[in-house]
Write an enzyme that holds these catalytic residues in place. Sequence first.
Site, PDB file in Angstrom:
ATOM      1  N   CYS A 278       0.800  -1.227   0.000  1.00  0.00           N
ATOM      2  CA  CYS A 278       0.000   0.000   0.000  1.00  0.00           C
ATOM      3  C   CYS A 278       0.831   1.275   0.000  1.00  0.00           C
ATOM      4  O   CYS A 278       0.527   2.221  -0.732  1.00  0.00           O
ATOM      5  CB  CYS A 278      -0.994  -0.003   1.154  1.00  0.00           C
ATOM      6  SG  CYS A 278      -0.236   0.035   2.803  1.00  0.00           S
ATOM      7  N   HIS A 337      -2.736   1.353   6.823  1.00  0.00           N
ATOM      8  CA  HIS A 337      -2.991   1.369   5.383  1.00  0.00           C
ATOM      9  C   HIS A 337      -2.705   2.778   4.886  1.00  0.00           C
ATOM     10  O   HIS A 337      -2.931   3.762   5.587  1.00  0.00           O
ATOM     11  CB  HIS A 337      -4.431   0.967   5.075  1.00  0.00           C
ATOM     12  CG  HIS A 337      -4.724   0.907   3.605  1.00  0.00           C
ATOM     13  ND1 HIS A 337      -3.922   0.231   2.712  1.00  0.00           N
ATOM     14  CD2 HIS A 337      -5.719   1.465   2.865  1.00  0.00           C
ATOM     15  CE1 HIS A 337      -4.417   0.358   1.488  1.00  0.00           C
ATOM     16  NE2 HIS A 337      -5.502   1.109   1.564  1.00  0.00           N
ATOM     17  N   ASP A 360      -7.116   5.707  -3.602  1.00  0.00           N
ATOM     18  CA  ASP A 360      -6.384   4.555  -3.066  1.00  0.00           C
ATOM     19  C   ASP A 360      -6.030   3.630  -4.218  1.00  0.00           C
ATOM     20  O   ASP A 360      -6.889   2.966  -4.798  1.00  0.00           O
ATOM     21  CB  ASP A 360      -7.256   3.827  -2.039  1.00  0.00           C
ATOM     22  CG  ASP A 360      -6.500   2.738  -1.296  1.00  0.00           C
ATOM     23  OD1 ASP A 360      -5.350   2.437  -1.683  1.00  0.00           O
ATOM     24  OD2 ASP A 360      -7.055   2.182  -0.336  1.00  0.00           O
TER      25      ASP A 360
END
Length: 720
Positions: A278, A337, A360
């Site tokens: 991530c 995250h 994202d």
Amino acid sequence: MAQGLEVALTDLQSSRNNVRHHTEEIAVDHLLVRRGQAFNLTLYFRNRGFQPGLDNIIFVVETGPLPDLALGTRAVFSLARHHSPSPWIAWLETNGATSTEVSLCAPPTAAVGRYLLKIHIDSFQGSVTAYQLGEFILLFNPWCPEDAVYLDSEPQRQEYVVNDYGFIYQGSKNWIRPCPWNYGQFEEKIIDICLKLLDKSLHFQTDPATDCALRGSPVYVSRVVCAMINSNDDNGVLNGNWSENYTDGANPAEWTGSVAILKQWYATGCQPVRYGQCWVFAAVMCTVMRCLGIPTRVITNFDSGHDTDGNLIIDEYYDNTGRILGNKKKDTIWNFHVWNECWMARKDLPPGYGGWQVLDATPQEMSNGVYCCGPASVRAIKEGEVDLNYDTPFVFSMVNADCMSWLVQGGKEQKLHQDTSSVGNFISTKSIQSDERDDITENYKYEEGSLQERQVFLKALQKLKAGRFHSSRRGAELQPSRPTPLSRDSPRSLHTPSLRPSDVVQVSLKFKLLDPPNMGQDICFVLLALNMSSQFKDLKVNLSAQSLLHDGSPLSPFWQDTAFITLSPKEAKTYPCKISYSQYSQYLSTDKLIRISALGEEKSSPEKILVNKIITLSYPSITINVLGAAIMNQPLSIQVIFSNPLSEQVEDCVLTVEGSGLFKKQQKVLLGVLKPQHQASIILETVPFKSGQRQIQANMRSNKFKDIKGYRNVYVDFAL
């Protein structure tokens, strides 16, 4: 008789224009300008000067493979006519005997990309000559009030567009550590790579004319880039890998910057780079968006929910030893995250929902058939407006889902606790023009435990249940499958600090570390047991430890113990525990996360007490010293000091060092073998080629560890 006007030479004034358009860090010998802002060029004529009454100069700009007037990817506008139907405009600045300086300005809504500039000269006797003046690149303009990405703070523009280094926060909510990162958005070839990335998207491959026309919208461009950073639908930049097996690529923890990743992708014919997780996806996206001119920052959310079925509940399952189990729903809470926020107006939403938008690029769920997420308005997330585009329900669950904990025993499930506040903690980003961390949790949700926070949660849940929106995030979860002994129709969770309602708690359990958890050393801690009742309590407590990946996925337990504790009324006792390095070393993941759990039960009661704690093991950082003054275009010596923190020999040691404006490319030094507890240093020589504030990033890896990091800020002066 006057002759037709002939162009001998064109000066695009690249150096001057680029400074005015804040693109001089990218290049000074190629024209890069921003929309909504004028730029100048000079036309030198061969035979005579420009005569406004006799000559008409018509400019033509084109972008994309199929330029079209109707789509806005081609524009034709005249120097002589001030009321041209084209949104592009040109005007005369100065007119000399054999040269003319003109100003051109793209509309603040123009498509970004590479443009071809031509002129047609229509002289008084009807003779028409055409010339191709050259190419230029047009970017978004956060300095222009009419641009959708306009940001009205110069310090923020400097931080979120111009700054080419930063920090990505990792670890856990109890141990937040900054990871230095080289964004390098102005490094050589990066702008070309960013434009290539747009051209490699599925949208461009399917309908290039429409795709290029839509590149004036930051909403559209951000979704395209978001999908292209991962490689799940296309030849995107990065392959994701959460398997702990990186033999055919790079461990994600080893990267220290975006430049090497983007250049590798470009050099290999746009083949995905192995591997990312991530924070790597978010960092590379930050590089691309800042390069294109969209203000962008990197955000870390600690205890981040991943709700795959949209019910805002995440379930966590335990066995009777306190070990966390997997389940088929694949709902998890990531220890941390990382995503992006990009600044833009949202004319597609009701007023008030522009500003910071979540994007994202980590491939988790599908959005309109591709793996991307956002842009989702941060304000919409805070207010529970989950029916607003794009992917707002998924982002809402990442910061504000509830958690349910279950005990699995004999094929049955016993509910332990529902926690309304464990998801979404210490949401962090780098401060403006500072190396400090900003906590921006209040941007995403009202204070946990407040009436307003619960009202927003219930509003979001009601909107989901009422089906007032069409979710586009129902794709398969992409992370590797885990052992799934049992599943339910509801999801699972990660952190559960207290697992019985406070009004019935008679015994509490809590872990306490006795020493800082350093890599290579034993982990010493105690279990604190407190009897808050006026009765004797006999407890049986099962303890366990297991490694975790940062996405919350559990690995196999490597340590177990059982404690029998008798407590007198109001008595507190401690039970000492130790996990030796030899016990955990071979089971530790790259993330260096260990979950210790205790599941207690009273002999006279069916109630269970569960407590857990996540321990993040720390390494000593690399020390970087700058030897002497840093002056542009003059040699500079840099000392890098590193050590083996383990009590055993490590092999295959490699040191990588980089820094935009300081090193032309990433430096890689093969160190070989390091003896136990051995410290060493090397001297690197470089010549800084850009002035101003810079940062050096370093990483050391070996066969035993992958990400011992360090950084040093350096101010580079102009040469005297």
